[in-house]
Write a protein that holds these residues in place. Sequence first.
Motif, PDB file in Angstrom:
ATOM      1  N   VAL A 144       8.150  21.975  34.329  1.00 16.66           N
ATOM      2  CA  VAL A 144       7.326  22.909  34.598  1.00 16.66           C
ATOM      3  C   VAL A 144       5.682  22.532  34.190  1.00 16.66           C
ATOM      4  CG1 VAL A 144       6.745  25.334  34.565  1.00 16.66           C
ATOM      5  CG2 VAL A 144       9.021  24.673  34.602  1.00 16.66           C
ATOM      6  N   LEU A 145       5.826  22.091  33.098  1.00 20.08           N
ATOM      7  CA  LEU A 145       4.570  21.626  32.499  1.00 20.08           C
ATOM      8  C   LEU A 145       4.082  20.327  32.996  1.00 20.08           C
ATOM      9  CD1 LEU A 145       1.778  22.397  30.695  1.00 20.08           C
ATOM     10  CD2 LEU A 145       2.937  21.542  28.731  1.00 20.08           C
ATOM     11  N   HIS A 146       3.011  19.972  33.753  1.00 17.32           N
ATOM     12  CA  HIS A 146       2.536  18.783  34.073  1.00 17.32           C
ATOM     13  C   HIS A 146       1.526  18.327  33.184  1.00 17.32           C
ATOM     14  CE1 HIS A 146       1.841  15.197  36.303  1.00 17.32           C
ATOM     15  NE2 HIS A 146       0.507  15.217  36.587  1.00 17.32           N
ATOM     16  N   LEU A 163      -2.080  19.940  32.294  1.00 13.86           N
ATOM     17  CA  LEU A 163      -3.039  19.652  31.249  1.00 13.86           C
ATOM     18  C   LEU A 163      -3.391  18.289  31.374  1.00 13.86           C
ATOM     19  CD1 LEU A 163      -4.220  20.138  28.389  1.00 13.86           C
ATOM     20  CD2 LEU A 163      -2.056  19.561  27.403  1.00 13.86           C
ATOM     21  N   ALA A 164      -4.512  17.915  31.251  1.00 14.11           N
ATOM     22  CA  ALA A 164      -5.022  16.473  31.358  1.00 14.11           C
ATOM     23  C   ALA A 164      -5.814  16.283  29.838  1.00 14.11           C
ATOM     24  CB  ALA A 164      -6.246  16.353  32.301  1.00 14.11           C
ATOM     25  N   MET A 212      10.215  12.861  34.253  1.00  9.58           N
ATOM     26  CA  MET A 212       9.524  13.171  33.163  1.00  9.58           C
ATOM     27  C   MET A 212       8.059  13.869  33.478  1.00  9.58           C
ATOM     28  SD  MET A 212       8.219  10.556  29.844  1.00  9.58           S
ATOM     29  CE  MET A 212       8.032   9.383  30.911  1.00  9.58           C
ATOM     30  N   SER A 213       7.561  15.015  32.802  1.00  9.76           N
ATOM     31  CA  SER A 213       6.402  15.647  33.261  1.00  9.76           C
ATOM     32  C   SER A 213       5.283  14.957  32.789  1.00  9.76           C
ATOM     33  CB  SER A 213       6.548  16.922  32.877  1.00  9.76           C
ATOM     34  OG  SER A 213       6.509  16.942  31.313  1.00  9.76           O
ATOM     35  N   VAL A 214       5.293  13.994  31.751  1.00 15.26           N
ATOM     36  CA  VAL A 214       4.163  13.336  31.053  1.00 15.26           C
ATOM     37  C   VAL A 214       3.676  11.972  32.048  1.00 15.26           C
ATOM     38  CG1 VAL A 214       3.054  12.381  29.045  1.00 15.26           C
ATOM     39  CG2 VAL A 214       4.346  14.318  29.008  1.00 15.26           C
ATOM     40  N   THR A 215       2.633  11.876  32.320  1.00 12.75           N
ATOM     41  CA  THR A 215       2.516  10.551  33.037  1.00 12.75           C
ATOM     42  C   THR A 215       1.254  10.046  32.197  1.00 12.75           C
ATOM     43  OG1 THR A 215       1.145  11.767  34.671  1.00 12.75           O
ATOM     44  CG2 THR A 215       3.533  11.288  35.350  1.00 12.75           C
ATOM     45  N   PHE A 216       1.018   8.807  32.550  1.00 14.38           N
ATOM     46  CA  PHE A 216      -0.160   8.152  31.876  1.00 14.38           C
ATOM     47  C   PHE A 216      -1.031   7.435  33.032  1.00 14.38           C
ATOM     48  CE2 PHE A 216       3.065   8.790  28.869  1.00 14.38           C
ATOM     49  CZ  PHE A 216       2.239   9.071  27.675  1.00 14.38           C
ATOM     50  N   ALA A 217      -2.284   7.322  32.967  1.00 15.50           N
ATOM     51  CA  ALA A 217      -3.166   6.795  34.094  1.00 15.50           C
ATOM     52  C   ALA A 217      -4.022   5.656  33.106  1.00 15.50           C
ATOM     53  CB  ALA A 217      -4.207   7.976  34.556  1.00 15.50           C
ATOM     54  N   ALA A 218      -4.098   4.775  33.681  1.00 21.50           N
ATOM     55  CA  ALA A 218      -4.827   3.451  32.999  1.00 21.50           C
ATOM     56  C   ALA A 218      -6.109   4.041  32.784  1.00 21.50           C
ATOM     57  CB  ALA A 218      -4.689   2.190  33.748  1.00 21.50           C
ATOM     58  N   GLU A 219      -6.947   4.539  33.811  1.00 21.29           N
ATOM     59  CA  GLU A 219      -8.193   5.119  33.772  1.00 21.29           C
ATOM     60  C   GLU A 219      -8.510   6.124  34.898  1.00 21.29           C
ATOM     61  OE1 GLU A 219     -10.831   2.056  33.700  1.00 21.29           O
ATOM     62  OE2 GLU A 219     -11.274   2.113  35.951  1.00 21.29           O
ATOM     63  N   GLY A 220      -9.397   6.958  34.507  1.00 20.39           N
ATOM     64  CA  GLY A 220      -9.819   7.837  35.565  1.00 20.39           C
ATOM     65  C   GLY A 220     -11.073   8.891  34.747  1.00 20.39           C
TER      66      GLY A 220
END
Length: 148
Positions: free
Chosen positions: A136-138, A110-111, A1-9
């Motif tokens: 292709v799109l991260h 994209l962030a 999957m190209s969508v990832t989730f970061a708890a914080e940053g």
Amino acid sequence: MSVTFAAEGDIFQTGAQAIGVPLSANGRTGVAPFFTTLHDRWPVFISEYGKRGRAGVLLPGSVWLWRAARPWLAGLIIRETPHSPARLRFIEQAILTLAKDWQREGLRSLALPRLVDGPEWRSVRDMLCRCLDSPVLHVVVFENIIAG
């Protein structure tokens, strides 16, 4: 999957080609640290955003891509005013616009900050995964922003 989730940053240090900015249609920003950092780093973006909002050209649900910055800034118009709630229909329209136009626009990464709080977050999270899923799109979504 190209969508990832970061708890914080720190969304401003991701190295992504573009940073998603949740905006209101009237051209005014909120007062959160995220927006203070935008004002400090990209005052021309903020000025142009204000002009466009006052001119009435920013429609709720639209995306305004600002390429004059590095990284690019992708304004997601998800509110009518900075104090009104983000509307799910506006978020969905903006996400669908991104899903439709990212290749034509030359977007590779994209962030995004968390676009909404509360119980609606689950729906928005699912929508992001469903609509922006591409090899292709991260896309990285920061659930909590540390603005640097």
